[in-house]
Design a protein around this motif. Structure first.
Motif, mmCIF file in Angstrom:
data_model
loop_
_atom_site.group_PDB
_atom_site.id
_atom_site.type_symbol
_atom_site.label_atom_id
_atom_site.label_comp_id
_atom_site.label_asym_id
_atom_site.label_seq_id
_atom_site.Cartn_x
_atom_site.Cartn_y
_atom_site.Cartn_z
ATOM 1 N N ARG A 77 0.834 -1.198 0.000
ATOM 2 C CA ARG A 77 0.000 0.000 0.000
ATOM 3 C C ARG A 77 0.870 1.250 0.000
ATOM 4 N N ASN A 78 0.519 2.240 -0.790
ATOM 5 C CA ASN A 78 1.179 3.549 -0.860
ATOM 6 C C ASN A 78 2.480 3.532 -1.664
ATOM 7 N N TYR A 79 2.754 2.437 -2.366
ATOM 8 C CA TYR A 79 3.951 2.362 -3.185
ATOM 9 C C TYR A 79 3.618 1.948 -4.602
ATOM 10 N N MET A 80 4.359 2.468 -5.552
ATOM 11 C CA MET A 80 4.388 1.863 -6.875
ATOM 12 C C MET A 80 5.219 0.586 -6.718
ATOM 13 N N MET A 81 4.748 -0.516 -7.295
ATOM 14 C CA MET A 81 5.388 -1.801 -7.063
ATOM 15 C C MET A 81 5.892 -2.423 -8.362
ATOM 16 N N GLY A 82 6.961 -3.180 -8.224
ATOM 17 C CA GLY A 82 7.507 -3.883 -9.376
ATOM 18 C C GLY A 82 8.011 -5.260 -8.987
ATOM 19 N N TRP A 83 8.123 -6.112 -9.993
ATOM 20 C CA TRP A 83 8.765 -7.411 -9.841
ATOM 21 C C TRP A 83 9.973 -7.457 -10.771
ATOM 22 N N PHE A 84 11.073 -7.952 -10.250
ATOM 23 C CA PHE A 84 12.297 -8.154 -11.018
ATOM 24 C C PHE A 84 12.718 -9.604 -10.851
ATOM 25 N N ARG A 85 13.619 -10.049 -11.695
ATOM 26 C CA ARG A 85 14.167 -11.393 -11.538
ATOM 27 C C ARG A 85 15.646 -11.397 -11.916
ATOM 28 N N GLN A 86 16.344 -12.359 -11.359
ATOM 29 C CA GLN A 86 17.760 -12.492 -11.655
ATOM 30 C C GLN A 86 18.106 -13.967 -11.756
ATOM 31 N N ALA B 162 9.560 -1.783 -4.149
ATOM 32 C CA ALA B 162 8.635 -0.689 -3.908
ATOM 33 C C ALA B 162 9.314 0.646 -4.154
ATOM 34 N N SER B 163 8.581 1.537 -4.789
ATOM 35 C CA SER B 163 9.095 2.876 -5.049
ATOM 36 C C SER B 163 8.284 3.896 -4.286
ATOM 37 N N VAL B 164 8.980 4.769 -3.599
ATOM 38 C CA VAL B 164 8.323 5.848 -2.868
ATOM 39 C C VAL B 164 8.059 7.036 -3.784
ATOM 40 N N LEU B 165 8.992 7.277 -4.707
ATOM 41 C CA LEU B 165 8.960 8.520 -5.472
ATOM 42 C C LEU B 165 7.986 8.472 -6.651
ATOM 43 N N TYR B 166 7.933 7.335 -7.346
ATOM 44 C CA TYR B 166 7.213 7.282 -8.618
ATOM 45 C C TYR B 166 5.816 6.685 -8.475
ATOM 46 N N ASN B 167 4.871 7.198 -9.284
ATOM 47 C CA ASN B 167 3.518 6.654 -9.311
ATOM 48 C C ASN B 167 3.335 5.642 -10.435
ATOM 49 N N ARG B 168 3.976 5.909 -11.583
ATOM 50 C CA ARG B 168 3.857 5.019 -12.741
ATOM 51 C C ARG B 168 4.987 3.991 -12.710
ATOM 52 N N PRO B 169 4.764 2.811 -13.309
ATOM 53 C CA PRO B 169 5.797 1.773 -13.264
ATOM 54 C C PRO B 169 7.102 2.233 -13.892
ATOM 55 N N LYS B 170 8.198 1.792 -13.311
ATOM 56 C CA LYS B 170 9.525 2.076 -13.814
ATOM 57 C C LYS B 170 10.268 0.765 -14.026
ATOM 58 N N ARG B 171 11.157 0.765 -15.038
ATOM 59 C CA ARG B 171 11.849 -0.471 -15.415
ATOM 60 C C ARG B 171 13.273 -0.566 -14.873
#
Length: 121
Positions: A26-35, A94-103
């Motif tokens: 909640r309150n974060y833009m979220m992403g999934w990464f893999r390695q 999780a990103s605090v700064l951005y609203n839209r997804p970032k890569r």
């Protein structure tokens, strides 16, 4: 400092499905990464703060779906038609700064510990 907790990884066969979950979201833009071993961490999917915008890496488009449930304070990654090339450690971020997804992984502030996904052929 926020500690993200992932769950849902495992060992499956090609063509199977898995669902990963991560909290809190909640309150974060979220992403999934893999390695994968010997490779750089790569973007898989991202979802905007309000859940209206999602983006995907080309190789997972149409197979993976990212979603968020703010009532449950979680973000999920539904992975269908899994392939051996999907084998990797998956991280939520999780990103605090951005609203839209970032890569770029540098655009995220908090990370989970990672969960292993292994797809056998």
């Amino acid at each position: 400092q926020v500690q993200l907790i992932e769950s849902g990884g495992g060992l499956v066969q090609a063509g199977d499905s898995l669902r990963l979950a991560c909290a809190p979201s909640r309150n974060y833009m979220m992403g999934w990464f893999r390695q994968a071993p010997g490779k750089e961490r790569e973007f898989v999917a991202g979802i905007s703060l309000r859940g209206s915008i999602s983006e995907y890496e080309d190789s997972v488009l149409g197979r993976f779906t990212i979603s968020r449930d703010d009532a449950k304070n979680t973000v999920s990654l539904q992975m269908n038609s899994l392939k051996p090339d999907d084998t990797a450690v998956y991280y939520c971020a999780a990103s605090v700064l951005y609203n839209r997804p970032k890569r770029l992984f540098t655009d995220y502030d908090y990370w989970g510990q990672g969960t292993q996904v292994t797809v056998s052929s």
